[in-house]
Design a protein around this motif. Structure first.
Motif, PDB file in Angstrom:
ATOM      1  N   GLY A 169       0.823  -1.209   0.000  1.00  0.00           N
ATOM      2  CA  GLY A 169       0.000   0.000   0.000  1.00  0.00           C
ATOM      3  C   GLY A 169       0.851   1.250   0.000  1.00  0.00           C
ATOM      4  O   GLY A 169       0.543   2.228  -0.703  1.00  0.00           O
ATOM      5  N   PHE A 170       1.936   1.249   0.793  1.00  0.00           N
ATOM      6  CA  PHE A 170       2.842   2.394   0.809  1.00  0.00           C
ATOM      7  C   PHE A 170       3.510   2.550  -0.554  1.00  0.00           C
ATOM      8  O   PHE A 170       3.644   3.674  -1.070  1.00  0.00           O
ATOM      9  CB  PHE A 170       3.905   2.228   1.891  1.00  0.00           C
ATOM     10  CG  PHE A 170       4.882   3.369   1.951  1.00  0.00           C
ATOM     11  CD1 PHE A 170       4.617   4.499   2.704  1.00  0.00           C
ATOM     12  CD2 PHE A 170       6.071   3.325   1.227  1.00  0.00           C
ATOM     13  CE1 PHE A 170       5.506   5.566   2.745  1.00  0.00           C
ATOM     14  CE2 PHE A 170       6.966   4.386   1.256  1.00  0.00           C
ATOM     15  CZ  PHE A 170       6.680   5.501   2.014  1.00  0.00           C
ATOM     16  N   ARG A 171       3.916   1.438  -1.146  1.00  0.00           N
ATOM     17  CA  ARG A 171       4.554   1.498  -2.467  1.00  0.00           C
ATOM     18  C   ARG A 171       3.616   2.130  -3.493  1.00  0.00           C
ATOM     19  O   ARG A 171       4.049   2.942  -4.313  1.00  0.00           O
ATOM     20  CB  ARG A 171       4.967   0.093  -2.908  1.00  0.00           C
ATOM     21  CG  ARG A 171       5.594   0.034  -4.288  1.00  0.00           C
ATOM     22  CD  ARG A 171       6.045  -1.369  -4.637  1.00  0.00           C
ATOM     23  NE  ARG A 171       6.586  -1.441  -5.986  1.00  0.00           N
ATOM     24  CZ  ARG A 171       7.119  -2.533  -6.532  1.00  0.00           C
ATOM     25  NH1 ARG A 171       7.188  -3.663  -5.823  1.00  0.00           N
ATOM     26  NH2 ARG A 171       7.587  -2.517  -7.771  1.00  0.00           N
ATOM     27  N   GLN A 172       2.332   1.777  -3.422  1.00  0.00           N
ATOM     28  CA  GLN A 172       1.357   2.348  -4.346  1.00  0.00           C
ATOM     29  C   GLN A 172       1.249   3.859  -4.159  1.00  0.00           C
ATOM     30  O   GLN A 172       1.217   4.620  -5.134  1.00  0.00           O
ATOM     31  CB  GLN A 172       0.004   1.683  -4.138  1.00  0.00           C
ATOM     32  CG  GLN A 172      -1.057   2.065  -5.159  1.00  0.00           C
ATOM     33  CD  GLN A 172      -2.345   1.269  -4.983  1.00  0.00           C
ATOM     34  OE1 GLN A 172      -2.613   0.713  -3.925  1.00  0.00           O
ATOM     35  NE2 GLN A 172      -3.145   1.219  -6.037  1.00  0.00           N
ATOM     36  N   TYR A 180       9.825   5.442  -6.817  1.00  0.00           N
ATOM     37  CA  TYR A 180       9.811   4.034  -7.213  1.00  0.00           C
ATOM     38  C   TYR A 180      10.879   3.262  -6.443  1.00  0.00           C
ATOM     39  O   TYR A 180      11.986   3.772  -6.208  1.00  0.00           O
ATOM     40  CB  TYR A 180      10.064   3.914  -8.717  1.00  0.00           C
ATOM     41  CG  TYR A 180       9.093   4.731  -9.524  1.00  0.00           C
ATOM     42  CD1 TYR A 180       7.857   4.215  -9.903  1.00  0.00           C
ATOM     43  CD2 TYR A 180       9.400   6.049  -9.886  1.00  0.00           C
ATOM     44  CE1 TYR A 180       6.953   4.990 -10.623  1.00  0.00           C
ATOM     45  CE2 TYR A 180       8.501   6.822 -10.602  1.00  0.00           C
ATOM     46  CZ  TYR A 180       7.281   6.280 -10.971  1.00  0.00           C
ATOM     47  OH  TYR A 180       6.386   7.051 -11.673  1.00  0.00           O
ATOM     48  N   PRO A 181      10.567   2.030  -6.033  1.00  0.00           N
ATOM     49  CA  PRO A 181      11.561   1.261  -5.272  1.00  0.00           C
ATOM     50  C   PRO A 181      12.769   0.905  -6.124  1.00  0.00           C
ATOM     51  O   PRO A 181      12.631   0.473  -7.272  1.00  0.00           O
ATOM     52  CB  PRO A 181      10.791   0.006  -4.837  1.00  0.00           C
ATOM     53  CG  PRO A 181       9.674  -0.120  -5.819  1.00  0.00           C
ATOM     54  CD  PRO A 181       9.314   1.284  -6.228  1.00  0.00           C
ATOM     55  N   GLN A 182      13.939   1.093  -5.555  1.00  0.00           N
ATOM     56  CA  GLN A 182      15.198   0.698  -6.190  1.00  0.00           C
ATOM     57  C   GLN A 182      15.676  -0.644  -5.635  1.00  0.00           C
ATOM     58  O   GLN A 182      16.102  -1.507  -6.376  1.00  0.00           O
ATOM     59  CB  GLN A 182      16.277   1.763  -5.944  1.00  0.00           C
ATOM     60  CG  GLN A 182      15.853   3.180  -6.306  1.00  0.00           C
ATOM     61  CD  GLN A 182      15.524   3.347  -7.772  1.00  0.00           C
ATOM     62  OE1 GLN A 182      16.392   3.177  -8.628  1.00  0.00           O
ATOM     63  NE2 GLN A 182      14.268   3.678  -8.082  1.00  0.00           N
ATOM     64  N   GLN A 183      15.590  -0.762  -4.309  1.00  0.00           N
ATOM     65  CA  GLN A 183      15.953  -2.007  -3.632  1.00  0.00           C
ATOM     66  C   GLN A 183      14.923  -2.283  -2.539  1.00  0.00           C
ATOM     67  O   GLN A 183      14.435  -1.353  -1.888  1.00  0.00           O
ATOM     68  CB  GLN A 183      17.349  -1.920  -3.018  1.00  0.00           C
ATOM     69  CG  GLN A 183      18.477  -1.809  -4.037  1.00  0.00           C
ATOM     70  CD  GLN A 183      19.843  -1.919  -3.394  1.00  0.00           C
ATOM     71  OE1 GLN A 183      19.985  -2.251  -2.216  1.00  0.00           O
ATOM     72  NE2 GLN A 183      20.881  -1.639  -4.160  1.00  0.00           N
ATOM     73  N   ILE A 184      14.622  -3.556  -2.340  1.00  0.00           N
ATOM     74  CA  ILE A 184      13.681  -3.972  -1.299  1.00  0.00           C
ATOM     75  C   ILE A 184      14.304  -5.117  -0.507  1.00  0.00           C
ATOM     76  O   ILE A 184      14.818  -6.072  -1.090  1.00  0.00           O
ATOM     77  CB  ILE A 184      12.333  -4.432  -1.895  1.00  0.00           C
ATOM     78  CG1 ILE A 184      11.666  -3.293  -2.675  1.00  0.00           C
ATOM     79  CG2 ILE A 184      11.395  -4.928  -0.794  1.00  0.00           C
ATOM     80  CD1 ILE A 184      10.446  -3.732  -3.476  1.00  0.00           C
ATOM     81  N   LEU A 185      14.271  -4.998   0.810  1.00  0.00           N
ATOM     82  CA  LEU A 185      14.709  -6.075   1.696  1.00  0.00           C
ATOM     83  C   LEU A 185      13.494  -6.624   2.419  1.00  0.00           C
ATOM     84  O   LEU A 185      12.827  -5.902   3.169  1.00  0.00           O
ATOM     85  CB  LEU A 185      15.729  -5.555   2.720  1.00  0.00           C
ATOM     86  CG  LEU A 185      16.211  -6.572   3.763  1.00  0.00           C
ATOM     87  CD1 LEU A 185      17.021  -7.683   3.110  1.00  0.00           C
ATOM     88  CD2 LEU A 185      17.029  -5.876   4.856  1.00  0.00           C
ATOM     89  N   GLY A 200      12.379  -0.528   2.108  1.00  0.00           N
ATOM     90  CA  GLY A 200      12.383  -0.091   0.723  1.00  0.00           C
ATOM     91  C   GLY A 200      13.251   1.135   0.542  1.00  0.00           C
ATOM     92  O   GLY A 200      13.194   2.062   1.357  1.00  0.00           O
ATOM     93  N   ILE A 201      14.073   1.132  -0.489  1.00  0.00           N
ATOM     94  CA  ILE A 201      14.845   2.314  -0.868  1.00  0.00           C
ATOM     95  C   ILE A 201      14.260   2.820  -2.177  1.00  0.00           C
ATOM     96  O   ILE A 201      14.222   2.085  -3.175  1.00  0.00           O
ATOM     97  CB  ILE A 201      16.339   2.001  -0.996  1.00  0.00           C
ATOM     98  CG1 ILE A 201      16.888   1.579   0.374  1.00  0.00           C
ATOM     99  CG2 ILE A 201      17.100   3.220  -1.519  1.00  0.00           C
ATOM    100  CD1 ILE A 201      18.337   1.167   0.364  1.00  0.00           C
ATOM    101  N   PHE A 202      13.766   4.050  -2.156  1.00  0.00           N
ATOM    102  CA  PHE A 202      13.025   4.638  -3.271  1.00  0.00           C
ATOM    103  C   PHE A 202      13.783   5.832  -3.858  1.00  0.00           C
ATOM    104  O   PHE A 202      14.513   6.530  -3.151  1.00  0.00           O
ATOM    105  CB  PHE A 202      11.657   5.144  -2.806  1.00  0.00           C
ATOM    106  CG  PHE A 202      10.667   4.078  -2.434  1.00  0.00           C
ATOM    107  CD1 PHE A 202       9.607   3.760  -3.286  1.00  0.00           C
ATOM    108  CD2 PHE A 202      10.770   3.392  -1.236  1.00  0.00           C
ATOM    109  CE1 PHE A 202       8.680   2.788  -2.940  1.00  0.00           C
ATOM    110  CE2 PHE A 202       9.836   2.411  -0.876  1.00  0.00           C
ATOM    111  CZ  PHE A 202       8.790   2.117  -1.743  1.00  0.00           C
TER     112      PHE A 202
END
Length: 238
Positions: A169-172, A180-185, A200-202
């Motif tokens: 939801g946060f990503r949306q 936009y996310p670059q990396q996600i752990l 998330g690194i955006f």
């Protein structure tokens, strides 16, 4: 009862005046973000909702940048200032007690890191400060994204730690705001558990994100090799 301090290899975090204590998932965010920033040109960092100052201190250990930490709660801001002063990087760390929504935009930052309130809409405790730290009582995700947009350099990035279930939801919302996310752990408590946190690194660059999965513990309740590699620069006994 939680300890009054948490000792790392190169710094100590006093935490008796803060509602939210040092926790493993926040340490993962700090280490994962520092690892990313080592590959980026970063001169200035903003830490929104610094609490004890943990994330700022973890980044300061690895990144030679000027770090400004914002904290709403007066006691927590004072404790972060104490932790910064006692650290080897005091000259590069600044605490401002303020509401990020009201903070004037006097400069733009290369990177913003935040561990925002969790558990939007869930049951709250009777502790006002803990609610403020753990719930979106003072800063919604939309307001957080607005603040990030206002204070971030056009080519900058930001790091956020969220419950795994809340991350989509946060990503949306972030993508609607142009991030936009670059990396996600994606983080599990153990190899036997499901995911419970996401870092998330955006940035404003639309790419296919690199997704990494990490479990904190093996079946034998010992740290996984991946966790050890990531936290070894910080944890005292790794």
């Amino acid at each position: 009862m939680a300890n009054n301090y948490f000792q790392f290899k190169q710094f100590r975090v006093q935490q008796d005046e803060c509602a939210m204590k040092v926790c493993t998932d926040a340490c993962l965010q700090g280490a994962f973000t520092a690892q990313y920033l080592l590959t980026q040109p970063v001169g200035t960092i903003l830490d929104i909702g610094t609490g004890t100052g943990l994330l700022s201190l973890m980044l300061a250990q690895q990144i030679p940048a000027s770090i400004t930490a914002i904290e709403l709660d007066t006691a927590a801001a004072a404790q972060a200032r104490q932790n910064f002063t006692a650290s080897p990087w005091a000259a590069h760390l600044l605490v401002t007690q303020a509401d990020i929504r009201a903070l004037p935009v006097t400069q733009l930052y290369d990177h913003i890191i935040t561990n925002p309130p969790f558990y939007e809409g869930s049951l709250k405790s009777g502790d006002t400060l803990r609610n403020q730290a753990m719930h979106t009582t003072t800063l919604s995700y939309e307001a957080l994204l607005q603040a990030i947009s206002a204070h971030l350099q056009p080519g900058g990035s930001f790091s956020v730690l969220l419950p795994y279930a809340a991350f989509p939801g946060f990503r949306q919302l972030a993508e609607a705001a142009g991030f936009y996310p670059q990396q996600i752990l994606e983080v599990k408590q153990s190899v036997q558990h499901g995911y419970f946190r996401a870092v998330g690194i955006f940035s404003r660059q639309a790419v296919t994100p690199a997704v990494t999965s990490l479990a904190i513990y093996e079946k034998q309740n010992v740290y996984t090799p991946e966790f050890v590699v990531l936290l070894q620069p910080y944890y005292l006994y790794l």
